[in-house]
Structures are given as C-alpha cells and as structure tokens.
Design a protein around this motif. Structure first.
Motif, PDB file in Angstrom:
ATOM      1  N   ASP A 239       4.486   6.369   6.923  1.00 24.18           N
ATOM      2  CA  ASP A 239       4.851   7.661   6.341  1.00 24.18           C
ATOM      3  C   ASP A 239       3.743   8.667   6.657  1.00 24.18           C
ATOM      4  N   ALA A 240       4.083   9.699   7.415  1.00 20.80           N
ATOM      5  CA  ALA A 240       3.083  10.677   7.857  1.00 20.80           C
ATOM      6  C   ALA A 240       2.429  11.421   6.701  1.00 20.80           C
TER       7      ALA A 240
ATOM      8  N   ILE B 294       2.497   1.867  -3.379  1.00 22.72           N
ATOM      9  CA  ILE B 294       1.540   2.357  -4.374  1.00 22.72           C
ATOM     10  C   ILE B 294       1.250   3.840  -4.154  1.00 22.72           C
ATOM     11  N   LEU B 295       1.067   4.244  -2.909  1.00 24.70           N
ATOM     12  CA  LEU B 295       0.827   5.658  -2.607  1.00 24.70           C
ATOM     13  C   LEU B 295       2.019   6.516  -3.019  1.00 24.70           C
ATOM     14  N   ARG B 296       3.209   6.042  -2.708  1.00 21.40           N
ATOM     15  CA  ARG B 296       4.411   6.814  -3.056  1.00 21.40           C
ATOM     16  C   ARG B 296       4.637   6.860  -4.556  1.00 21.40           C
ATOM     17  N   SER B 297       4.257   5.808  -5.248  1.00 22.92           N
ATOM     18  CA  SER B 297       4.410   5.795  -6.699  1.00 22.92           C
ATOM     19  C   SER B 297       3.440   6.772  -7.359  1.00 22.92           C
TER      20      SER B 297
ATOM     21  N   TYR C 152       0.831  -1.205   0.000  1.00 27.81           N
ATOM     22  CA  TYR C 152       0.000   0.000   0.000  1.00 27.81           C
ATOM     23  C   TYR C 152       0.868   1.258   0.000  1.00 27.81           C
ATOM     24  N   LEU C 153       1.900   1.261   0.814  1.00 30.18           N
ATOM     25  CA  LEU C 153       2.752   2.441   0.909  1.00 30.18           C
ATOM     26  C   LEU C 153       3.511   2.676  -0.394  1.00 30.18           C
TER      27      LEU C 153
END
Length: 319
Positions: free
Chosen positions: A211-212, A122-125, A119-120
């Motif tokens: 990641d905040a 994908i969000l960062r991408s 999930y993290l």
C-alpha cells in the motif's frame, strides 16, 4: 579443517543469502529454514495458546471459538515475531475480540509472508486509508515518522524527530507511536524503536508493503532526510551539540549528531530533488561548509585554535 563446523543464524536477508548461495561454496554451506524445522510451529503454537487466553476478553472468545486460535497458529507459520506482534496488537484491543481476530486473519495467505500482512493490517487499523486520503496533513505527519524509523540508523527520540521535522511536535510523535505501539515503542532511553528490524525493512520494500500510503521510498526518503539535516545546520545548533549538559530543556533529548554526521550518508543514497539541489548549492556557499571543516578540524589538537567552540566564543560579545 575437516573437523571445523561454523553455525550462523540470521534472518533470510537477500544480500546475505546471495553470498552464501554462491555455487563455489555449495558443497560446504547448508541452509536450514527455521520454519521448516520440526518443532517451530509447535513452539509458536504453545506461545499463542498460553498467552492469548490471558488477555482480557479473549479467554472467553477463544473458549467459544477454538478454531480461531488454530487458524491464527496456522497463519503464524512458525514465525515467532508474527506471534509476538499479534499478542501486542490484541492486547491493545480488548473490546469486540471477534472483529480483531478476523482482521488479523484476513489479507493474504499463510504462505505469503504473514508478517507483511500483519504489519499492513496494523498500519491500516491505526491510520485508516480513508482518513489519510481525506487529511493529507495527517498522511504527511505519518510519513515523516515512518521515514525516520525506516531510514535513520542513529538513535531518534520524539524530540529528535520533531527537531528535524519542523511541522511535527514531540507530542505528535508520541501520539503516533502510541497508536502504533504494536510495532513501535519508546525504549528506556527515550528512543523510538520497532521491536523487530523487519518492520523497517517492510516499510521500504514496495513488494512487501503493497500500500503506497505506508510505503517509504528509500531514495526519496534519504533526499528528505538529507535536506532536513542540511536545514538544521547552524552555528547555534553546532554549539548546542558541544554544550549538551547545558542545553535548554526542550533540546536536551535532541540528537544533534544526526545533523553533523548523517547528512553525507543520506545525500549519497538520495534521489535527485530540486529541494536537495538547492540545499546543497546553498551549503557550499555559506557558513555550513565552514562548520563541517571546523568540526572535523576540531577533532585534531593541531587545529584546536580553529574549532567550532573557539570560533563561537570569539564571536560572542566581549569575546
């Protein structure tokens, strides 16, 4: 009843496990984790082996790098939703397959909740951290979307989110959902939904969403949504809710029920903020409190003369 057996399947929710793990029931309640069963890894492995080579450009890549698929199967650790979201993600990125595979395989060990790392990633991408830091307005828009996805239990369309988040348009929402289409989608009813409930749970858990930039603080989020509901309350919007078939096109897909019924739940779970204090202070002094009373009174026939609809009609020219 010694012959009665009950089988219950659930994700390992802490509040459920805390009840079922009570010492008083230890002799009658037995737990089996899906990932510990003999064939869970085989099922997920077969799914990935059959699905990934069919994605354009990945068939050739996996033929040349069979170890990449084995590493991905190992990382999935028998969790099917990880495999499903992985397929969704790779199906969006056909160029440079080696880069996307390495992205999915990086960040955390297989034993440490691979779904969280996925999930993290994908969000960062979709929304790189450096972009969010450089563009606070972009970060604010993303947080508005993630807040609704994680905390609002009612149906939410793009138009609904834009109605309550006045700095966003429905097209802004659709664009962000498209960028996150591995983990969010717009269903046949037009609602913005994650393919699995674990995404919302991930967003609000700071230990899982480390990641905040992407974490949704529950108490602050509920305060924000409470303010949005209170700010939206007006005679006009109440009437829009009552006259849904005759709404203007731009409001036809807005869920006005959130404004009427959900604000109390958000207030109960909210952290204190100056904005919320001001909204509540104004709420008890102006027409919105009367609207709430009329709304609930209008549900009973004995109060029909005082329904919001009747009051609105009375206030119209010639009423």
């Amino acid at each position: 009843l010694p012959w009665l057996y009950v089988f219950a399947a659930s994700r390992p929710e802490p509040h459920i496990l805390s009840v079922l793990s009570n010492p008083s029931s230890a002799d009658v309640v037995h737990h089996i984790r899906l990932e510990d069963t003999a064939n869970s890894h085989d099922d997920v492995g077969r799914y990935l082996e059959e699905t990934l080579p069919k994605i354009p450009s990945y068939g050739d890549y996996l033929e040349k790098h069979p170890d990449a698929l084995e590493r991905l199967i190992s990382r999935a650790a028998g969790v099917f939703i990880f495999a499903r979201i992985t397929v969704n993600f790779l199906d969006e990125h056909h160029s440079h397959p080696e880069e996307w595979f390495e992205l999915l395989l990086s960040g955390g060990s297989p034993a440490a909740m691979p779904l969280n790392a996925l999930y993290l990633q994908i969000l960062r991408s979709a929304f790189p951290p450096e972009d969010l830091r450089a563009l606070p307005s972009e970060h604010k828009r993303l947080r508005s979307l993630l807040r609704f996805v994680a905390l609002e239990t009612e149906s939410i369309t793009s138009e609904t989110i834009a109605f309550y988040e006045r700095d966003l348009s429905a097209s802004d929402i659709s664009d962000m959902v498209d960028r996150l289409r591995s983990v969010l989608m717009i269903d046949q009813d037009g609602d913005v939904v994650p393919p699995h409930a674990s995404f919302g749970e991930f967003l609000v858990d700071k230990h899982r969403c480390s990641d905040a930039l992407y974490h949704v603080d529950k108490a602050e989020g509920h305060a924000h949504l409470a303010c949005a509901c209170l700010a939206a309350m007006s005679f006009e919007n109440y009437i829009y809710r009552l006259r849904k078939p005759d709404l203007p096109p731009q409001l036809a897909h807005v869920n006005f029920g959130i404004m009427v019924t959900c604000w109390r739940r958000h207030v109960r779970q909210a952290a204190y903020t100056v904005e919320l204090e001001e909204q509540l202070s104004q709420f008890v002094q102006d027409v919105r409190l009367a609207l709430q009373i009329w709304h609930h009174g209008g549900l009973w026939s004995s109060f029909s003369r005082y329904s919001v609809q009747n009051v609105w009609d009375y206030l119209q020219v010639g009423g």
